[in-house]
Scaffold this motif. Structure first.
Motif, mmCIF file in Angstrom:
data_model
loop_
_atom_site.group_PDB
_atom_site.id
_atom_site.type_symbol
_atom_site.label_atom_id
_atom_site.label_comp_id
_atom_site.label_asym_id
_atom_site.label_seq_id
_atom_site.Cartn_x
_atom_site.Cartn_y
_atom_site.Cartn_z
ATOM 1 N N GLN A 120 2.061 -19.040 -1.996
ATOM 2 C CA GLN A 120 2.044 -17.602 -2.203
ATOM 3 C C GLN A 120 0.959 -17.316 -3.216
ATOM 4 O OE1 GLN A 120 6.719 -17.445 -2.244
ATOM 5 N NE2 GLN A 120 5.891 -15.459 -2.792
ATOM 6 N N LYS A 121 0.163 -16.263 -2.939
ATOM 7 C CA LYS A 121 -0.871 -15.877 -3.892
ATOM 8 C C LYS A 121 -1.050 -14.370 -3.889
ATOM 9 C CE LYS A 121 -4.373 -17.277 -0.551
ATOM 10 N NZ LYS A 121 -5.338 -18.325 -0.269
ATOM 11 N N TYR A 122 -1.505 -13.881 -5.046
ATOM 12 C CA TYR A 122 -1.814 -12.463 -5.180
ATOM 13 C C TYR A 122 -3.161 -12.179 -4.528
ATOM 14 C CZ TYR A 122 1.893 -12.329 -8.660
ATOM 15 O OH TYR A 122 3.101 -12.414 -9.299
ATOM 16 N N LYS A 123 -3.244 -11.121 -3.747
ATOM 17 C CA LYS A 123 -4.483 -10.778 -3.059
ATOM 18 C C LYS A 123 -5.586 -10.390 -4.044
ATOM 19 C CE LYS A 123 -7.263 -9.428 0.269
ATOM 20 N NZ LYS A 123 -8.079 -10.378 0.988
ATOM 21 N N HIS A 124 -5.236 -9.678 -5.128
ATOM 22 C CA HIS A 124 -6.274 -9.147 -6.019
ATOM 23 C C HIS A 124 -7.109 -10.224 -6.696
ATOM 24 C CE1 HIS A 124 -3.132 -9.739 -9.117
ATOM 25 N NE2 HIS A 124 -4.136 -9.787 -9.974
ATOM 26 N N ASN A 125 -6.537 -11.396 -6.957
ATOM 27 C CA ASN A 125 -7.326 -12.452 -7.593
ATOM 28 C C ASN A 125 -7.264 -13.784 -6.841
ATOM 29 O OD1 ASN A 125 -4.762 -13.375 -8.177
ATOM 30 N ND2 ASN A 125 -4.963 -13.214 -10.399
ATOM 31 N N MET A 126 -6.544 -13.798 -5.718
ATOM 32 C CA MET A 126 -6.386 -14.987 -4.869
ATOM 33 C C MET A 126 -5.801 -16.174 -5.633
ATOM 34 S SD MET A 126 -7.134 -13.736 -2.015
ATOM 35 C CE MET A 126 -7.378 -15.046 -0.825
ATOM 36 N N GLU A 127 -5.051 -15.879 -6.706
ATOM 37 C CA GLU A 127 -4.448 -16.916 -7.521
ATOM 38 C C GLU A 127 -3.110 -17.343 -6.924
ATOM 39 O OE1 GLU A 127 -2.456 -17.063 -11.900
ATOM 40 O OE2 GLU A 127 -4.466 -16.189 -11.772
ATOM 41 N N SER A 142 0.829 -1.211 0.000
ATOM 42 C CA SER A 142 0.000 0.000 0.000
ATOM 43 C C SER A 142 0.862 1.258 0.000
ATOM 44 C CB SER A 142 -0.962 0.006 1.186
ATOM 45 O OG SER A 142 -0.258 0.007 2.410
ATOM 46 N N SER A 143 2.079 1.164 0.502
ATOM 47 C CA SER A 143 2.990 2.309 0.509
ATOM 48 C C SER A 143 3.675 2.498 -0.840
ATOM 49 C CB SER A 143 4.065 2.126 1.586
ATOM 50 O OG SER A 143 3.479 2.069 2.861
ATOM 51 N N TRP A 144 3.988 1.413 -1.525
ATOM 52 C CA TRP A 144 4.681 1.468 -2.822
ATOM 53 C C TRP A 144 3.989 0.541 -3.820
ATOM 54 C CZ3 TRP A 144 7.760 0.703 1.681
ATOM 55 C CH2 TRP A 144 8.441 1.854 2.083
ATOM 56 N N PRO A 145 2.743 0.871 -4.240
ATOM 57 C CA PRO A 145 1.967 -0.038 -5.089
ATOM 58 C C PRO A 145 2.570 -0.301 -6.470
ATOM 59 C CG PRO A 145 0.859 2.073 -4.860
ATOM 60 C CD PRO A 145 2.007 2.083 -3.904
ATOM 61 N N SER A 146 3.363 0.611 -6.991
ATOM 62 C CA SER A 146 3.955 0.360 -8.308
ATOM 63 C C SER A 146 5.202 -0.530 -8.201
ATOM 64 C CB SER A 146 4.291 1.674 -9.014
ATOM 65 O OG SER A 146 5.198 2.425 -8.255
ATOM 66 N N TRP A 147 5.705 -0.743 -6.997
ATOM 67 C CA TRP A 147 6.905 -1.552 -6.807
ATOM 68 C C TRP A 147 6.606 -2.944 -6.252
ATOM 69 C CZ3 TRP A 147 10.700 2.319 -4.027
ATOM 70 C CH2 TRP A 147 11.068 3.329 -4.926
ATOM 71 N N PHE A 148 5.548 -3.067 -5.422
ATOM 72 C CA PHE A 148 5.280 -4.326 -4.744
ATOM 73 C C PHE A 148 3.814 -4.729 -4.882
ATOM 74 C CE2 PHE A 148 8.937 -2.545 -2.500
ATOM 75 C CZ PHE A 148 9.807 -3.628 -2.506
ATOM 76 N N ALA A 149 3.572 -5.923 -5.436
ATOM 77 C CA ALA A 149 2.225 -6.485 -5.468
ATOM 78 C C ALA A 149 1.820 -6.861 -4.046
ATOM 79 C CB ALA A 149 2.201 -7.723 -6.365
ATOM 80 N N TYR A 150 0.499 -6.888 -3.814
ATOM 81 C CA TYR A 150 -0.037 -7.300 -2.514
ATOM 82 C C TYR A 150 -0.110 -8.826 -2.521
ATOM 83 C CZ TYR A 150 -3.380 -7.378 1.441
ATOM 84 O OH TYR A 150 -4.028 -7.600 2.618
#
Length: 142
Positions: free
Chosen positions: A46-53, A21-29
């Protein structure tokens, strides 16, 4: 006792929300889970929060050796040692060819954090994948 402490610190659910949330263009959630499947074994996802993949899974075994702790996994073992602050510093020693580059991993395990930097390098030492903005900082949630 050292091995039990390592496993207790390692087990759990983590995320890097503060960093993403502090550096969204550098680090995926990213959500990270180390689920204990036995006294010294873990299933890691490990999974991406935006799509839970889920994009990375591995099963590891944790062993104590003469000079530290080793997380045995199918790609490259992580060797951990106590640092001067009592945390566990880990790194790879072998450099298998993964996703077009030779893997280099470093990490730091604290009671409430898991800090990880995975990168790939070509034969000339040029980085070809992984973070160029530093390590991912995962805070322990559960």
């Amino acid at each position: 006792a050292k091995l039990d402490e390592f496993c207790d610190w390692f087990e759990g659910e983590y995320d890097n929300w503060q960093q993403a949330s502090s550096w969204p263009s550098w680090f995926a959630y990213i959500l990270l889970e180390h689920k204990r499947t036995g006294p010294r074994t873990f299933h890691c996802e490990q999974k991406y929060k935006h799509n839970m993949e889920v994009y990375r899974t591995k099963d590891i075994t944790v062993e104590e050796t003469d000079d530290g702790i080793v997380c045995r996994n199918p790609v490259a073992d992580l060797h951990f040692f106590r640092d001067e602050e009592g945390n566990f510093y880990g790194r790879t020693y072998e450099a298998p060819f993964v996703n077009g580059g030779h893997l280099r991993s470093e990490c730091l395990l604290k009671p409430d954090k898991y800090i990880v930097l995975d990168q790939g390098f070509d034969d000339n030492g040029k980085q070809v994948w992984g973070s160029t903005h530093g390590a991912f900082v995962f805070n322990k949630k559960v």
